[in-house]
Design an enzyme around this catalytic site. Sequence first.
Site, PDB file in Angstrom:
ATOM      1  N   ARG A  91       0.825  -1.215   0.000  1.00  0.00           N
ATOM      2  CA  ARG A  91       0.000   0.000   0.000  1.00  0.00           C
ATOM      3  C   ARG A  91       0.858   1.264   0.000  1.00  0.00           C
ATOM      4  O   ARG A  91       0.508   2.258  -0.614  1.00  0.00           O
ATOM      5  CB  ARG A  91      -0.965   0.017   1.187  1.00  0.00           C
ATOM      6  N   GLU A  94       1.939   1.525  -3.481  1.00  0.00           N
ATOM      7  CA  GLU A  94       0.792   1.966  -4.274  1.00  0.00           C
ATOM      8  C   GLU A  94       0.557   3.472  -4.122  1.00  0.00           C
ATOM      9  O   GLU A  94       0.294   4.175  -5.105  1.00  0.00           O
ATOM     10  CB  GLU A  94      -0.457   1.197  -3.842  1.00  0.00           C
ATOM     11  N   SER A 117      16.324  14.312  -2.374  1.00  0.00           N
ATOM     12  CA  SER A 117      17.331  13.343  -1.979  1.00  0.00           C
ATOM     13  C   SER A 117      16.743  12.300  -1.033  1.00  0.00           C
ATOM     14  O   SER A 117      15.959  12.628  -0.151  1.00  0.00           O
ATOM     15  CB  SER A 117      18.490  14.045  -1.267  1.00  0.00           C
TER      16      SER A 117
END
Length: 149
Positions: A91, A94, A117
């Site tokens: 998740r 995602e 960075s």
Amino acid sequence: MTPIMSKRDAAAYVDSARIRQGRTWAELADHLGAPLVWTTAALLGQHPMTTEQAARTCELLGLADDVAESLALQPSRGTPAEDMADPTIYRLSEALSVYGPALKALIHEEFGDGIMSAINFQVDFRRRPDPDGDRVVITLDGKFLDYRW
């Protein structure tokens, strides 16, 4: 001579001792005087600890010197493919897949041509109470690095 313990095996010893002793990641971070997410990542094998940090952790958890030796090693960073299938990790991936392009566009609009960075970087984690169900708050704080030609 025996080989040096892998960081993955050292992480398993740390996590097992932590669980069996009823300790939290936050307690370990407080013990070291280090940030929570960094400490957790280091103890799971993603960052090298100083020799002193590794020794203090192993002393607190009752672990052997070979675990401390491994905790101080330079890691090969990243998540093994089998761990990427874990629902929590998936998740998070995602969320970056969905919001990554928007964040990239916003970074370029606000800062110009460059990147955030992940080396000069901090991450914070906290729980935020909400009447609709508690919220997970993750803050990614990376230095902007401009492309220089």
